[in-house]
Design a protein around this motif. Structure first.
Motif, PDB file in Angstrom:
ATOM      1  N   ALA A 139      48.696  48.070  37.144  1.00 48.35           N
ATOM      2  CA  ALA A 139      48.665  47.915  35.865  1.00 48.35           C
ATOM      3  C   ALA A 139      50.138  47.413  35.471  1.00 48.35           C
ATOM      4  N   SER A 140      51.339  48.179  36.008  1.00 51.61           N
ATOM      5  CA  SER A 140      52.496  47.802  35.352  1.00 51.61           C
ATOM      6  C   SER A 140      52.999  46.705  36.087  1.00 51.61           C
ATOM      7  N   THR A 141      52.529  46.236  37.234  1.00 51.60           N
ATOM      8  CA  THR A 141      53.140  44.719  37.668  1.00 51.60           C
ATOM      9  C   THR A 141      51.879  43.611  37.510  1.00 51.60           C
ATOM     10  N   ASN A 142      50.955  44.094  36.694  1.00 50.50           N
ATOM     11  CA  ASN A 142      49.854  43.260  36.458  1.00 50.50           C
ATOM     12  C   ASN A 142      49.233  42.449  37.654  1.00 50.50           C
ATOM     13  N   ALA A 143      49.071  43.077  38.939  1.00 50.04           N
ATOM     14  CA  ALA A 143      48.761  42.496  40.072  1.00 50.04           C
ATOM     15  C   ALA A 143      47.632  41.720  40.129  1.00 50.04           C
ATOM     16  N   GLY A 144      47.621  40.845  41.098  1.00 46.78           N
ATOM     17  CA  GLY A 144      46.717  39.630  41.200  1.00 46.78           C
ATOM     18  C   GLY A 144      46.088  39.703  42.660  1.00 46.78           C
ATOM     19  N   GLY A 145      46.241  38.766  43.539  1.00 46.25           N
ATOM     20  CA  GLY A 145      45.447  38.957  44.826  1.00 46.25           C
ATOM     21  C   GLY A 145      44.893  37.696  44.868  1.00 46.25           C
ATOM     22  N   VAL A 149      55.514  55.095  30.553  1.00 47.06           N
ATOM     23  CA  VAL A 149      54.693  55.452  31.664  1.00 47.06           C
ATOM     24  C   VAL A 149      53.312  55.561  31.299  1.00 47.06           C
ATOM     25  N   ILE A 150      52.740  54.871  32.364  1.00 43.18           N
ATOM     26  CA  ILE A 150      51.240  54.671  31.926  1.00 43.18           C
ATOM     27  C   ILE A 150      50.583  56.019  32.504  1.00 43.18           C
ATOM     28  N   THR A 151      49.840  56.557  31.701  1.00 43.90           N
ATOM     29  CA  THR A 151      49.029  57.908  32.389  1.00 43.90           C
ATOM     30  C   THR A 151      47.454  57.791  32.597  1.00 43.90           C
ATOM     31  N   LEU A 169      64.267  54.287  31.006  1.00 51.06           N
ATOM     32  CA  LEU A 169      62.825  53.833  31.928  1.00 51.06           C
ATOM     33  C   LEU A 169      63.209  52.452  32.616  1.00 51.06           C
ATOM     34  N   ASN A 170      63.309  52.805  33.948  1.00 51.83           N
ATOM     35  CA  ASN A 170      63.591  51.818  34.989  1.00 51.83           C
ATOM     36  C   ASN A 170      64.794  50.859  34.667  1.00 51.83           C
ATOM     37  N   PRO A 171      65.826  51.375  34.314  1.00 52.79           N
ATOM     38  CA  PRO A 171      67.187  50.660  33.627  1.00 52.79           C
ATOM     39  C   PRO A 171      67.173  49.532  34.738  1.00 52.79           C
ATOM     40  N   ALA A 217      55.038  34.662  40.453  1.00 48.72           N
ATOM     41  CA  ALA A 217      53.736  34.424  39.968  1.00 48.72           C
ATOM     42  C   ALA A 217      53.095  35.965  39.935  1.00 48.72           C
ATOM     43  N   GLU A 218      53.149  36.741  41.038  1.00 45.31           N
ATOM     44  CA  GLU A 218      52.612  38.050  40.989  1.00 45.31           C
ATOM     45  C   GLU A 218      53.447  39.313  41.104  1.00 45.31           C
ATOM     46  N   HIS A 219      54.677  39.018  41.772  1.00 44.24           N
ATOM     47  CA  HIS A 219      55.595  40.061  42.448  1.00 44.24           C
ATOM     48  C   HIS A 219      56.467  40.714  41.301  1.00 44.24           C
ATOM     49  N   CYS A 245      48.905  50.406  47.249  1.00 51.14           N
ATOM     50  CA  CYS A 245      49.220  50.317  45.643  1.00 51.14           C
ATOM     51  C   CYS A 245      48.385  51.557  45.259  1.00 51.14           C
ATOM     52  N   GLN A 246      48.884  51.773  43.803  1.00 54.47           N
ATOM     53  CA  GLN A 246      48.335  52.918  42.952  1.00 54.47           C
ATOM     54  C   GLN A 246      47.868  52.100  41.675  1.00 54.47           C
ATOM     55  N   ILE A 247      46.899  52.675  41.008  1.00 56.02           N
ATOM     56  CA  ILE A 247      46.586  52.036  39.789  1.00 56.02           C
ATOM     57  C   ILE A 247      47.585  51.997  38.811  1.00 56.02           C
TER      58      ILE A 247
HETATM   59  C1  LIG Z   1      54.217  42.368  51.011  1.00 57.61           C
HETATM   60  C2  LIG Z   1      53.719  42.596  49.443  1.00 57.61           C
HETATM   61  C3  LIG Z   1      52.712  41.819  48.996  1.00 57.61           C
HETATM   62  C4  LIG Z   1      52.098  41.962  47.817  1.00 57.61           C
HETATM   63  N1  LIG Z   1      51.255  41.164  47.496  1.00 57.61           N
HETATM   64  C5  LIG Z   1      50.731  41.183  46.361  1.00 57.61           C
HETATM   65  C6  LIG Z   1      49.786  40.286  45.858  1.00 57.61           C
HETATM   66  O1  LIG Z   1      49.054  39.517  46.692  1.00 57.61           O
HETATM   67  N2  LIG Z   1      49.279  40.316  44.503  1.00 57.61           N
HETATM   68  C7  LIG Z   1      50.049  40.850  43.579  1.00 57.61           C
HETATM   69  O2  LIG Z   1      49.923  40.932  42.475  1.00 57.61           O
HETATM   70  N3  LIG Z   1      51.058  41.774  44.053  1.00 57.61           N
HETATM   71  C8  LIG Z   1      51.381  41.753  45.196  1.00 57.61           C
HETATM   72  N4  LIG Z   1      52.571  42.469  45.473  1.00 57.61           N
HETATM   73  C9  LIG Z   1      53.509  43.306  44.529  1.00 57.61           C
HETATM   74  C10 LIG Z   1      53.123  44.610  44.161  1.00 57.61           C
HETATM   75  O3  LIG Z   1      53.046  45.416  45.382  1.00 57.61           O
HETATM   76  C11 LIG Z   1      51.934  44.784  43.514  1.00 57.61           C
HETATM   77  O4  LIG Z   1      51.863  44.452  42.515  1.00 57.61           O
HETATM   78  C12 LIG Z   1      51.220  46.347  43.516  1.00 57.61           C
HETATM   79  O5  LIG Z   1      49.944  46.480  42.975  1.00 57.61           O
HETATM   80  C13 LIG Z   1      52.215  47.378  42.902  1.00 57.61           C
HETATM   81  O6  LIG Z   1      51.621  48.919  43.140  1.00 57.61           O
HETATM   82  P1  LIG Z   1      52.399  50.046  43.669  1.00 57.61           P
HETATM   83  O7  LIG Z   1      51.303  51.107  43.297  1.00 57.61           O
HETATM   84  O8  LIG Z   1      52.707  49.556  45.089  1.00 57.61           O
HETATM   85  O9  LIG Z   1      53.500  49.957  42.707  1.00 57.61           O
HETATM   86  P2  LIG Z   1      55.128  50.296  42.938  1.00 57.61           P
HETATM   87  O10 LIG Z   1      55.778  49.580  43.901  1.00 57.61           O
HETATM   88  O11 LIG Z   1      55.139  52.120  43.173  1.00 57.61           O
HETATM   89  O12 LIG Z   1      55.522  50.135  41.582  1.00 57.61           O
HETATM   90  C14 LIG Z   1      55.856  48.850  41.023  1.00 57.61           C
HETATM   91  C15 LIG Z   1      56.326  48.988  39.586  1.00 57.61           C
HETATM   92  O13 LIG Z   1      55.561  49.747  38.799  1.00 57.61           O
HETATM   93  C16 LIG Z   1      56.247  50.793  38.122  1.00 57.61           C
HETATM   94  N5  LIG Z   1      55.302  51.809  37.958  1.00 57.61           N
HETATM   95  C17 LIG Z   1      54.325  52.239  38.885  1.00 57.61           C
HETATM   96  N6  LIG Z   1      53.509  53.319  38.306  1.00 57.61           N
HETATM   97  C18 LIG Z   1      53.696  53.159  37.080  1.00 57.61           C
HETATM   98  C19 LIG Z   1      53.274  53.905  36.050  1.00 57.61           C
HETATM   99  N7  LIG Z   1      52.064  54.903  36.114  1.00 57.61           N
HETATM  100  N8  LIG Z   1      53.615  53.587  34.811  1.00 57.61           N
HETATM  101  C20 LIG Z   1      54.487  52.733  34.677  1.00 57.61           C
HETATM  102  N9  LIG Z   1      55.080  51.982  35.434  1.00 57.61           N
HETATM  103  C21 LIG Z   1      54.906  52.307  36.894  1.00 57.61           C
HETATM  104  C22 LIG Z   1      57.303  51.282  39.194  1.00 57.61           C
HETATM  105  O14 LIG Z   1      58.239  51.972  38.431  1.00 57.61           O
HETATM  106  C23 LIG Z   1      57.582  49.853  39.296  1.00 57.61           C
HETATM  107  O15 LIG Z   1      58.551  49.270  38.913  1.00 57.61           O
HETATM  108  C24 LIG Z   1      53.131  42.690  46.865  1.00 57.61           C
HETATM  109  C25 LIG Z   1      54.034  43.277  47.261  1.00 57.61           C
HETATM  110  C26 LIG Z   1      54.634  43.271  48.590  1.00 57.61           C
HETATM  111  C27 LIG Z   1      55.736  44.310  48.966  1.00 57.61           C
END
Ligand SMILES: Cc1cc2nc3c(=O)[nH]c(=O)nc-3n(C[C@H](O)[C@H](O)[C@H](O)COP(=O)(O)OP(=O)(O)OC[C@H]3O[C@@H](n4cnc5c(N)ncnc54)[C@H](O)[C@@H]3O)c2cc1C
Length: 329
Positions: free
Chosen positions: A11-17, A71-73, A321-323, A284-286, A5-7
């Motif tokens: 941010a865009s997915t409000n990731a957790g863990g 798009v977050i820069t 944007l991501n239609p 919850a997270e995805h 994953c990238q920053i």
């Molecule tokens: C197997 C698996 C396990 C996962 N486990 C977790 C977990 O434990 N916790 C959790 O929170 N998430 C989890 N995720 C969800 C997700 O992968 C994460 O949230 C991850 O951090 C997304 O980052 P990425 O760089 O891979 O994003 P991408 O998959 O490249 O993009 C995700 C979304 O964000 C958009 N995006 C990307 N960059 C930008 C930007 N700069 N500006 C605007 N939009 C942007 C993309 O268009 C896309 O819609 C999981 C996913 C998978 C497939």
């Protein structure tokens, strides 16, 4: 998505863990954002202040909106210190109520430095430890629940004593039936591999994974509902339950054999429809993306969805944007 994953995605997915219990979601760790809007304008919201009550907190619109609004820069992150030491233990527990009591008790005894609380149901643990990827089986099979706890301690040895005492209390009170403490980083990795190891679930077919949340008081009823549905519909599949239960986050894995007539869509319906009436969330997270779009009304009210649509149309009138993600316009 550890390792890939990238920053911007975080941010865009409000990731957790696994450490949300202590550190919060991505949203809680972002102070400011720069983003490019659909019409090309740049919003500079790169705040560095902890306190800044000056109107709408616009960065929160961009966090978790899956790239549908901008798009977050650039980002300003709230950085903390790495904990000097972490301790992990695996507990065997006889019932879910005990798991919840253990969480509360450990949070109190460890001064809110409990950084992870992961529960694995028996089927999940037993399948995971059978895999070649797991070098040692720290606790025998046969217990209804297995819990991994992680404690962010200081370097002072007294902190270790606090952890030992807290775990010993759980055994003496009959809340845990067995406990194993990782003695070094290799053992710690091995414990976490049991929880993070998804290879055994992939090896027999197509893995279909779910990421839902609900108040923990409803979790055993929900698990029973899923199992009953599988039996009632004569589906020969085992649902494997585990998750960040400290954050009310439940994961479910199914492995669909190549020959199976059951589809991932059938499983979506079972998992999401059974959430009805339990105040739960279909993600919850995805996130929602395109796959879960039709189930959004199970987690969001009509007026919430209408407001989201208004925001999307206002900020991205040409829908570039991501239609088709999160919301249909
Ligand atoms: C197997 C698996 C396990 C996962 N486990 C977790 C977990 O434990 N916790 C959790 O929170 N998430 C989890 N995720 C969800 C997700 O992968 C994460 O949230 C991850 O951090 C997304 O980052 P990425 O760089 O891979 O994003 P991408 O998959 O490249 O993009 C995700 C979304 O964000 C958009 N995006 C990307 N960059 C930008 C930007 N700069 N500006 C605007 N939009 C942007 C993309 O268009 C896309 O819609 C999981 C996913 C998978 C497939």
């Amino acid at each position: 998505a550890k390792g890939s994953c990238q920053i911007g995605g975080i941010a865009s997915t409000n990731a957790g863990g696994s450490n949300v219990l202590l550190n919060g979601m991505a949203r809680d760790n972002i102070l400011g954002i720069e983003a490019v809007l659909a019409d090309g304008r740049i919003v500079n919201s790169t705040n560095v202040l902890l306190k800044n009550n000056t109107g709408y907190d616009l960065k929160q619109l961009f966090i978790g909106s899956e790239g549908t609004l901008a798009v977050i820069t650039r980002l300003n992150l709230k950085l903390g210190y790495l904990p000097p030491a972490k301790h992990s233990a695996l507990l065997a527990v006889s019932n879910f109520e005990h798991c919840l009591t253990i969480k509360q008790q450990l949070q109190r005894q460890l001064n809110d430095q409990l950084s992870a609380f992961e529960v694995m149901w028996q089927d999940f643990y037993e399948k995971s430890i059978k895999s070649d990827y797991i070098e040692r089986k720290p606790l025998p099979a046969g217990h209804p629940y297995y819990v991994i706890v992680e404690y962010n301690s200081g370097a002072n040895p007294a902190f270790e004593d606090i952890f030992m005492t807290a775990l010993n209390d759980l055994l003496e009170q009959g809340l845990a039936d067995d406990v194993v403490i990782a003695q070094n980083s290799t053992e710690q990795k091995n414990l976490w591999a049991i929880r993070e190891n998804i290879e055994p679930f992939r090896s027999d077919g197509n893995m279909v994974a779910f990421d839902i949340s609900m108040p923990t008081k409803h979790m055993t009823a929900y698990v029973d509902r899923i199992r009953q549905t599988m039996t009632a519909e004569k589906l020969q599949l085992t649902p494997y339950f585990f998750g960040h239960i400290g954050d009310c986050n439940l994961h479910i894995i199914f492995t669909l054999p190549e020959s199976s007539s059951i589809t991932a869509d059938d499983l979506d319906a079972i998992v999401y429809d059974n959430l009805s009436g339990l105040s739960g969330s279909i993600s919850a997270e995805h996130g929602i993306g395109k796959d879960r779009l039709k189930y959004l009304p199970l987690s969001r009210s009509e007026i919430e969805i209408e407001l989201m649509r208004t925001i999307k149309r206002t900020m991205d009138s040409e829908l570039i944007l991501n239609p088709g993600k999160i919301i249909e316009c």
